[in-house]
Design a protein around this motif. Sequence first.
Motif, PDB file in Angstrom:
ATOM      1  N   GLU A 528       0.813  -1.211   0.000  1.00 25.19           N
ATOM      2  CA  GLU A 528       0.000   0.000   0.000  1.00 25.19           C
ATOM      3  C   GLU A 528       0.850   1.267   0.000  1.00 25.19           C
ATOM      4  N   GLU A 529       2.101   1.154   0.476  1.00 20.93           N
ATOM      5  CA  GLU A 529       2.970   2.330   0.492  1.00 20.93           C
ATOM      6  C   GLU A 529       3.765   2.481  -0.801  1.00 20.93           C
ATOM      7  N   ALA A 530       3.661   1.502  -1.687  1.00 20.44           N
ATOM      8  CA  ALA A 530       4.418   1.570  -2.934  1.00 20.44           C
ATOM      9  C   ALA A 530       3.871   2.685  -3.826  1.00 20.44           C
ATOM     10  N   ASP A 531       4.782   3.486  -4.391  1.00 21.70           N
ATOM     11  CA  ASP A 531       4.343   4.554  -5.294  1.00 21.70           C
ATOM     12  C   ASP A 531       4.758   4.277  -6.736  1.00 21.70           C
ATOM     13  N   ILE A 532       5.311   3.075  -6.970  1.00 21.47           N
ATOM     14  CA  ILE A 532       5.627   2.632  -8.334  1.00 21.47           C
ATOM     15  C   ILE A 532       4.947   1.278  -8.530  1.00 21.47           C
ATOM     16  N   LEU A 533       4.029   1.200  -9.460  1.00 24.95           N
ATOM     17  CA  LEU A 533       3.329  -0.053  -9.738  1.00 24.95           C
ATOM     18  C   LEU A 533       3.740  -0.548 -11.126  1.00 24.95           C
ATOM     19  N   VAL A 534       4.137  -1.825 -11.172  1.00 22.11           N
ATOM     20  CA  VAL A 534       4.578  -2.421 -12.427  1.00 22.11           C
ATOM     21  C   VAL A 534       3.695  -3.629 -12.706  1.00 22.11           C
ATOM     22  N   LEU A 535       2.998  -3.607 -13.830  1.00 21.37           N
ATOM     23  CA  LEU A 535       2.110  -4.698 -14.200  1.00 21.37           C
ATOM     24  C   LEU A 535       2.556  -5.276 -15.536  1.00 21.37           C
ATOM     25  N   ASP A 536       3.106  -6.506 -15.488  1.00 17.58           N
ATOM     26  CA  ASP A 536       3.609  -7.173 -16.689  1.00 17.58           C
ATOM     27  C   ASP A 536       2.559  -8.167 -17.163  1.00 17.58           C
ATOM     28  N   GLU A 537       1.832  -7.806 -18.231  1.00 19.20           N
ATOM     29  CA  GLU A 537       0.733  -8.609 -18.755  1.00 19.20           C
ATOM     30  C   GLU A 537      -0.241  -8.980 -17.631  1.00 19.20           C
ATOM     31  N   PRO A 538      -0.806  -7.993 -16.947  1.00 14.70           N
ATOM     32  CA  PRO A 538      -1.596  -8.285 -15.743  1.00 14.70           C
ATOM     33  C   PRO A 538      -2.939  -8.942 -15.994  1.00 14.70           C
ATOM     34  N   THR A 539      -3.458  -8.855 -17.228  1.00 14.60           N
ATOM     35  CA  THR A 539      -4.797  -9.392 -17.498  1.00 14.60           C
ATOM     36  C   THR A 539      -4.801 -10.366 -18.664  1.00 14.60           C
ATOM     37  N   ILE A 564       3.743   1.464 -14.541  1.00 12.68           N
ATOM     38  CA  ILE A 564       4.315   0.952 -15.787  1.00 12.68           C
ATOM     39  C   ILE A 564       3.537  -0.302 -16.158  1.00 12.68           C
ATOM     40  N   ILE A 565       2.991  -0.311 -17.369  1.00 10.60           N
ATOM     41  CA  ILE A 565       2.157  -1.420 -17.829  1.00 10.60           C
ATOM     42  C   ILE A 565       2.798  -2.043 -19.065  1.00 10.60           C
ATOM     43  N   ILE A 566       2.963  -3.363 -19.027  1.00  4.99           N
ATOM     44  CA  ILE A 566       3.397  -4.113 -20.208  1.00  4.99           C
ATOM     45  C   ILE A 566       2.204  -4.935 -20.676  1.00  4.99           C
ATOM     46  N   SER A 567       1.803  -4.763 -21.891  1.00  2.96           N
ATOM     47  CA  SER A 567       0.635  -5.491 -22.384  1.00  2.96           C
ATOM     48  C   SER A 567       0.649  -5.557 -23.895  1.00  2.96           C
ATOM     49  N   HIS A 568       0.040  -6.639 -24.399  1.00  3.15           N
ATOM     50  CA  HIS A 568      -0.166  -6.762 -25.842  1.00  3.15           C
ATOM     51  C   HIS A 568      -1.584  -6.339 -26.222  1.00  3.15           C
ATOM     52  N   ARG A 569      -2.403  -5.998 -25.245  1.00  2.00           N
ATOM     53  CA  ARG A 569      -3.768  -5.566 -25.511  1.00  2.00           C
ATOM     54  C   ARG A 569      -3.805  -4.043 -25.602  1.00  2.00           C
ATOM     55  N   PHE A 570      -4.138  -3.524 -26.756  1.00  4.67           N
ATOM     56  CA  PHE A 570      -4.101  -2.075 -26.953  1.00  4.67           C
ATOM     57  C   PHE A 570      -5.247  -1.354 -26.251  1.00  4.67           C
ATOM     58  N   SER A 571      -6.285  -2.084 -25.892  1.00  2.00           N
ATOM     59  CA  SER A 571      -7.330  -1.474 -25.080  1.00  2.00           C
ATOM     60  C   SER A 571      -6.785  -1.101 -23.711  1.00  2.00           C
ATOM     61  N   THR A 572      -5.785  -1.840 -23.253  1.00  2.00           N
ATOM     62  CA  THR A 572      -5.119  -1.534 -21.985  1.00  2.00           C
ATOM     63  C   THR A 572      -4.079  -0.442 -22.180  1.00  2.00           C
ATOM     64  N   VAL A 573      -3.312  -0.562 -23.238  1.00  2.00           N
ATOM     65  CA  VAL A 573      -2.190   0.346 -23.480  1.00  2.00           C
ATOM     66  C   VAL A 573      -2.651   1.787 -23.696  1.00  2.00           C
ATOM     67  N   ARG A 574      -3.762   1.982 -24.372  1.00  2.00           N
ATOM     68  CA  ARG A 574      -4.165   3.328 -24.775  1.00  2.00           C
ATOM     69  C   ARG A 574      -4.522   4.226 -23.586  1.00  2.00           C
ATOM     70  N   ILE A 575      -4.775   3.644 -22.388  1.00  2.00           N
ATOM     71  CA  ILE A 575      -5.104   4.482 -21.232  1.00  2.00           C
ATOM     72  C   ILE A 575      -3.871   5.138 -20.634  1.00  2.00           C
ATOM     73  N   ALA A 576      -2.663   4.698 -21.036  1.00  2.00           N
ATOM     74  CA  ALA A 576      -1.433   5.227 -20.454  1.00  2.00           C
ATOM     75  C   ALA A 576      -1.178   6.649 -20.942  1.00  2.00           C
ATOM     76  N   ASP A 577      -0.512   7.432 -20.070  1.00  2.00           N
ATOM     77  CA  ASP A 577      -0.167   8.802 -20.445  1.00  2.00           C
ATOM     78  C   ASP A 577       0.935   8.835 -21.494  1.00  2.00           C
ATOM     79  N   HIS A 578       1.803   7.843 -21.451  1.00  2.00           N
ATOM     80  CA  HIS A 578       2.934   7.826 -22.373  1.00  2.00           C
ATOM     81  C   HIS A 578       3.177   6.377 -22.789  1.00  2.00           C
ATOM     82  N   ILE A 579       3.537   6.171 -24.046  1.00  2.00           N
ATOM     83  CA  ILE A 579       3.728   4.824 -24.586  1.00  2.00           C
ATOM     84  C   ILE A 579       5.104   4.739 -25.239  1.00  2.00           C
ATOM     85  N   LEU A 580       5.837   3.663 -24.896  1.00  2.00           N
ATOM     86  CA  LEU A 580       7.112   3.374 -25.558  1.00  2.00           C
ATOM     87  C   LEU A 580       6.939   2.129 -26.403  1.00  2.00           C
TER      88      LEU A 580
END
Length: 615
Positions: A528-539, A564-580
């Motif tokens: 709960e105190e973490a301020d960096i969340l990393v989700l690698d193919e979470p769904t 930071i989100i890693i995903s192959h689903r663009f419905s997930t990716v498009r919500i990000a503020d920045h995409i690499l």
Amino acid sequence: MTAPAEPLEGESSSLFQRTLGVFRYSRRALALVWSTAPGLAIVLGVATIVAGVLPAAAAWVGQLIVDAVVAAIETREAGGDWDYRPALQWVALEGVIMIGIAGAQRTISACQSLLRALLGQRVNVMILDKAGTLSLSQFEDSELYDKLTRARREASQRPLGLVNKTFGLIQNGISLISFAAILFQFSPWAMLILFVGALPVFLSEAKFSGDAFRLFRWRSPETRMQMYLETVLAREDSVKEVKLFGLGPLLLERYRDIFRRLYREDRALTLRRDGWGFVLGIIGSLTFYGAYAWVVVAAVAGRITLGQMTMYVMVFRQGQSAVSAMLTAISGMYEDNLYLSNLYEYLEQPTATDGGWRSEGVVPGDGVRFEQVGFQYPGAPRPALHDVSFHLRPGQSLALVGANGSGKTTLIKLLTRLYVPSSGRILLDGSPLEEWSIDRLRARIGVIFQDFMRYQMQVGENVGAGDVAAFEDAQRWQRAAHLGQADGFIEALPEGYHTQLGRWFRDGQELSGGQWQKVALARAFMREEADILVLDEPTAAMDAQAEADIFQRFQEYARERMTIIISHRFSTVRIADHILVMDGGTVIEAGTHDDLMARDGRYAHLFRLQARGYQ
């Protein structure tokens, strides 16, 4: 297939150097036993001394019994007043001595059994504790895995074996000194005969012990392959494919083939070892019976009494056994030292120290910066990452897009300091990651990897694993499970959060892939105190509705955090503020969803390609 002929580094071919090498690890093994159970070590030492002294005393009393019997018989035949009580008194004393020997041997056996359990646990804990200090790159090194396999297979039993042989050497040494004092009365040459008779077997055992160790060490990869095949053939997470694809007979035959090769090597060594042992053992037997004949001739000639003859024969036999046991113990100690080298070679494997001290950065609130970061795996032909740069501020989200193997997960491993960059640097709040305390750094990061663990533990513990400080906090389990959308099915399980998961243990419940992924996602929310969340193919294993619900909650939860989100689903990716967009370890495109679509490059092509699948 034959073992390499050249000796291992530090292993000498000369008998003198080998004998000195016997004690290379003996001191450390004795210190390990002492620190594990000092009380048992003292009792074992006392019992060893008693067991070493009493056999000579028994032989001496045996002589007195025979001489007392002969004297009584001679007195009776001469018509004198004979008395059997002196002989019975010596018989009673010998009985007491034999009881003492039996008691000492039982005490030694009991101490060894207790020490075996305590020491085996201690060494296994040392091996596992060392594993916790190794870096991820070391775990991915096959050579280190061989060291770990060798240590776990043999070294847990070797320290006690070495200690037992050391005490056995002391016991037989004490016995031999007491036997020598008796045999010296017969002839100073008697002791030399004992050593000469036992020496050939000792040389043979020392030679074949070294051969056996080299064979064991050389074939560690094949042994590890056998263990892997056992796992594939007998684990529930692999048996589905094994059965479906009909792999069972093929893998089992490969397992048998490895065994046959290893068995041929073992058989050849065993036949050579026992064959030479038998031939050279004949020398020892001839030596004993030669000494036996010498004593008999001396008794017939009247130089010694019948009781002395009985005593000398017994001492010769026991002395030969003591010398043989001593030399065998030294040979065994040499062998144990060789195997203990596996344990200490593993335990002394160098590990990188944390070295960090910071609990906060020099620019609080600056977020995460990658500055021309590169990384290359050891032995890899090309870098996994090259010249990667970006800046992620609090409250922002970043999505990583790219084909498998493009470097996305490697980037996350660098951020969590599972790896260290080969070039460039990573900053958190203005300070390099290597300056951060590793515990403080990882406390700020909540991660779910694509290959997350499925712990064979209770559901709540599977969730609580995300934060060991709250591992048993049921309220935290429930909050995290709610965020990961796992609370619904967990509460429907037979024992709720206390339901055993997996099939390894009794009454274990198996979950679907999507349910397991929700548990892993809840694990990331435990911090709960973490301020960096990393989700690698979470769904990846969830249905569309579950994915939509989770990301709605996730956006609310991550409002003030960096994600930071890693995903192959663009419905997930498009919500990000920045995409690499990554390819071959480099960033080929960067921007928002609208920017990248307007650019009409790789991202836009992939987005439209996936979108057509839903039309």
